[in-house]
Design an enzyme around this catalytic site. Sequence first.
Site, PDB file in Angstrom:
ATOM      1  N   TYR A 134       0.362  -1.318   0.144  1.00 25.77           N
ATOM      2  CA  TYR A 134       0.028   0.098  -0.047  1.00 25.77           C
ATOM      3  C   TYR A 134       0.766   1.301   0.163  1.00 25.77           C
ATOM      4  CZ  TYR A 134      -3.325   3.350   1.385  1.00 25.77           C
ATOM      5  OH  TYR A 134      -4.021   4.640   2.270  1.00 25.77           O
ATOM      6  N   TRP A 157      -6.192  10.575  10.481  1.00 28.27           N
ATOM      7  CA  TRP A 157      -7.765  11.792  10.942  1.00 28.27           C
ATOM      8  C   TRP A 157      -8.444  11.178  11.076  1.00 28.27           C
ATOM      9  CZ3 TRP A 157      -7.103  14.849   5.548  1.00 28.27           C
ATOM     10  CH2 TRP A 157      -6.715  15.983   5.376  1.00 28.27           C
ATOM     11  N   ARG A 165      -9.594   0.284  10.498  1.00 28.27           N
ATOM     12  CA  ARG A 165      -8.990   0.999  10.575  1.00 28.27           C
ATOM     13  C   ARG A 165      -8.765   0.208  12.733  1.00 28.27           C
ATOM     14  NH1 ARG A 165      -9.005   6.196   7.219  1.00 28.27           N
ATOM     15  NH2 ARG A 165     -10.954   5.292   7.429  1.00 28.27           N
TER      16      ARG A 165
END
Length: 399
Positions: free
Chosen positions: A188, A218, A238
């Site tokens: 990635y 974020w 996440r």
Amino acid sequence: MNGHKTVCIVGVAGFIGSHLLEKIIREKDWHVVGIDMVAPSKIQQLLGAEKKWAARFEFHQARPARTPASLHALPLSPPPPAASSEQSNAPPLPPLRALRPTFSVPLMDVTTKEGVECMREQIKRSDTDCINFCVEFNKHLIHFSTCEVYGRTLSSYGLDAADPKNYILDEETTPMIMGAVSAQRWCYACAKQLVERLIYAHGTQNGLKFTIVRPYNWIGPRMDYIPGVDGKDDGQPRVLASFMTALMKGDPLVLVNGGEVFRTFCYVDDACDAVVRIVERPEKSQGRCFNVGNPDNNIRISDLAELMIDMYSKITGKPKGTTVKISGEEYYGAGYEDSDLRIPSMSLVNKQLDWSPKTTLKEAMESTMRVFIDKYADKLANKKRSADEAAPAIKAAKV
């Protein structure tokens, strides 16, 4: 007046795109064209002919990666300003900006088989179409990359851990060090870096006006998903969403490799303020990469788990949760390797954009967690109740 700008947000119905849209249409008088392949559920509250910004925003459900011509077909021109009779037949203003929010691929996908898809997804999707569009029409591309492009810190390879240059990530001086090819966790990050280099090459060879944003974790309302509710049961969102899922289900929070790595979290409202400044200050932002994060919100993942356990108990009144340690290979599969630290240098973004984040980790975490609880707690409870009720029948059928 803020000037007759037109902003095209590709990915407008996602986490970052929805917050960026809301900030722009509430605070600016810019015209916004939003594109997304998914339904606009995260921006539903902003849609409707009765909204005061209705004439300045339009949403198009499209997939530029599969139909590149859809970018050219969009009405990327703002309504012309009030004009005299001699000017009334003037052509509409051309679009002034094109922004490209992109989003993370779950790390679970970066394994032996899925690593191929990860690379293909990052390099061949609509990134290149947006880049080519901005080259062709001389537009300012604002590309969302990732802080993962830095790879591992120099201090993780044995250099002096007390020297800031060995762990602070600087846009212009930090070397980007990925792991071995066999550590496919880096597919990635490597693919994202390749896209950055492609953008830089277009800037050098074709005069592309660009800015690259490197987000540092974020967080905020409307992020991620809950597996089995609005995401696949086998997906891995996440870390914050993973921890929230465990807390609401009453499961232990999983600490991969003991949760010894650190992450730096930035509240999405602060981050979107930086992006708006990029649009407003092209003379300061074009041709540059910017770290957009909050170094004051750096925390070890195991400590984050404890913070969230305490906060969840305080918000809900429920008993405190627990944690469980698991190896990276067991959790993600072979080829997993993680970055140790992601602390951004703020020198460049502060100098060029006069920007610094304001929201503390506790403030950002509480705001985000309350939204997760309001949206998902009842759904997960109902799902668990249904599973418990069905368990005896399933067990009897197996006997």
